[in-house]
Design an enzyme around this catalytic site. Structure first.
Site, PDB file in Angstrom:
ATOM      1  N   SER A  27       0.827  -1.216   0.000  1.00  0.00           N
ATOM      2  CA  SER A  27       0.000   0.000   0.000  1.00  0.00           C
ATOM      3  C   SER A  27       0.863   1.269   0.000  1.00  0.00           C
ATOM      4  CB  SER A  27      -0.978   0.004   1.180  1.00  0.00           C
ATOM      5  OG  SER A  27      -0.302   0.206   2.398  1.00  0.00           O
ATOM      6  N   ASN A  28       2.039   1.217   0.606  1.00  0.00           N
ATOM      7  CA  ASN A  28       2.913   2.398   0.544  1.00  0.00           C
ATOM      8  C   ASN A  28       3.432   2.606  -0.877  1.00  0.00           C
ATOM      9  OD1 ASN A  28       3.474   3.918   3.155  1.00  0.00           O
ATOM     10  ND2 ASN A  28       3.516   1.779   3.838  1.00  0.00           N
ATOM     11  N   LEU A 103      18.524  -6.789   5.830  1.00  0.00           N
ATOM     12  CA  LEU A 103      19.597  -6.714   4.830  1.00  0.00           C
ATOM     13  C   LEU A 103      20.948  -6.682   5.538  1.00  0.00           C
ATOM     14  CD1 LEU A 103      17.726  -4.088   2.670  1.00  0.00           C
ATOM     15  CD2 LEU A 103      18.237  -6.441   1.963  1.00  0.00           C
ATOM     16  N   HIS A 119       8.895   3.058   8.615  1.00  0.00           N
ATOM     17  CA  HIS A 119       8.691   2.155   9.747  1.00  0.00           C
ATOM     18  C   HIS A 119       7.484   2.650  10.550  1.00  0.00           C
ATOM     19  CE1 HIS A 119       9.701  -0.772  12.794  1.00  0.00           C
ATOM     20  NE2 HIS A 119       9.521   0.173  13.695  1.00  0.00           N
ATOM     21  N   GLN A 183      -1.206   7.860   7.781  1.00  0.00           N
ATOM     22  CA  GLN A 183      -0.117   8.848   7.827  1.00  0.00           C
ATOM     23  C   GLN A 183       1.093   8.391   7.007  1.00  0.00           C
ATOM     24  OE1 GLN A 183      -0.670  11.822   8.885  1.00  0.00           O
ATOM     25  NE2 GLN A 183      -2.708  11.110   9.450  1.00  0.00           N
TER      26      GLN A 183
HETATM   27  C1  GAR Z   1       3.900  -0.707   6.652  1.00  0.00           C
HETATM   28  O1  GAR Z   1       3.142  -0.417   7.807  1.00  0.00           O
HETATM   29  C2  GAR Z   1       5.365  -0.377   6.875  1.00  0.00           C
HETATM   30  O2  GAR Z   1       5.556   0.752   7.664  1.00  0.00           O
HETATM   31  C3  GAR Z   1       5.844  -1.629   7.578  1.00  0.00           C
HETATM   32  O3  GAR Z   1       5.205  -2.675   6.904  1.00  0.00           O
HETATM   33  C4  GAR Z   1       3.949  -2.214   6.403  1.00  0.00           C
HETATM   34  C5  GAR Z   1       3.878  -2.534   4.942  1.00  0.00           C
HETATM   35  O4  GAR Z   1       2.619  -2.225   4.413  1.00  0.00           O
HETATM   36  N1  GAR Z   1       7.266  -1.734   7.533  1.00  0.00           N
HETATM   37  C6  GAR Z   1       8.015  -2.208   8.531  1.00  0.00           C
HETATM   38  O5  GAR Z   1       7.548  -2.663   9.561  1.00  0.00           O
HETATM   39  C7  GAR Z   1       9.520  -2.152   8.299  1.00  0.00           C
HETATM   40  N2  GAR Z   1      10.228  -2.348   9.508  1.00  0.00           N
HETATM   41  P1  GAR Z   1       2.431  -2.051   2.846  1.00  0.00           P
HETATM   42  O6  GAR Z   1       3.002  -3.316   2.192  1.00  0.00           O
HETATM   43  O7  GAR Z   1       0.944  -1.981   2.669  1.00  0.00           O
HETATM   44  O8  GAR Z   1       3.133  -0.811   2.420  1.00  0.00           O
END
Ligand code: GAR
Length: 227
Positions: A27-28, A103, A119, A183
């Protein structure tokens, strides 16, 4: 819909190039694509071939690749294959968007200063997994998300932008995660816009944001809007 991975409307020749790494939903990545930034998304790469985000990327005309970490016998071998796949696209910036593999130091060193992550906590608190559950367990009143440059320490590095949300009395993990994710979808495209506009300056362990042209939003305005 972006063509040839190009994501912006105006600039073309001077646009910087990014590669986005995902592991799941994406989603990001979607928020970044939909922001129509003056950046070229050269590829979306997942360590999981079944990541839902890969389907979205393909549907939107982006190059989408999978490098299955389970096919490698060591972390170093996987990291090397991933780095080679990334290098083929010559990105100016590597964008981790829900990429859930740790990584190794060699990989991080290779992309030092050219790798950014989001994060779901107000770093430096709650690095690692289950951030929303841990925030609720600690009883914090404010939680949020952080965009930062990646260093060898997990979920640690110079902070580009953060957004805070209140923790409400009735929150559970899902409602809090939803409020934070909203957010995330605002701050990651904004951080990348600053990168596209050459406004991010890494200064020791801190990030300075150069002023933009009149009318552009700065981080203070964004944080106020988020509260
Ligand atoms: C998001 O909440 C991101 O901040 C988190 O994983 C999710 C991915 O969602 N990332 C971490 O925890 C990294 N340490 P998405 O695949 O829908 O973007």
């Amino acid at each position: 819909m972006p063509r040839d991975g190009y994501n912006g409307a105006m600039e073309s020749i001077a646009a910087k190039t990014i590669v986005i790494l995902i592991s799941g939903r994406g989603s990001n990545m979607q928020a970044i694509v939909e922001a129509r930034l003056p950046l070229r998304v050269a590829a979306v790469i997942s360590n999981r071939p079944d990541a839902a985000g890969l389907a979205y990327a393909r549907e939107h005309g982006l190059v989408a690749e999978a490098i299955d970490h389970r096919e490698f016998s060591s972390r170093d071998d996987f990291d090397a294959a991933l780095a080679a796949a990334i290098d083929r696209h010559r990105p100016d910036l590597l964008v981790l968007a829900g990429f859930m593999r740790i990584l190794g130091d060699a990989f991080v060193g290779r992309f030092a200063g050219r790798m950014i992550n989001i994060h779901p906590s107000l770093l430096p608190v709650f690095p690692g997994l289950h951030t929303h559950r841990r925030a609720l367990a600690e009883g914090v009143k404010v939680h949020g998300a952080t965009v930062h440059f990646v260093t060898p320490s997990l979920d640690h590095g110079p902070i580009v932008i953060q957004a805070a949300v209140p923790v409400l009395p009735d929150d559970d993990e899902a409602t809090l995660a939803e409020r934070v994710l909203e957010q995330e979808h605002r701050i990651y495209p904004l951080a990348l816009r600053w990168f596209a506009e050459d406004r991010l300056v890494l200064d020791g362990g801190r990030v300075r944001i150069k002023p933009g042209h009149a009318g552009s939003r700065d981080s203070a305005q964004l944080l106020m809007a988020a509260s």
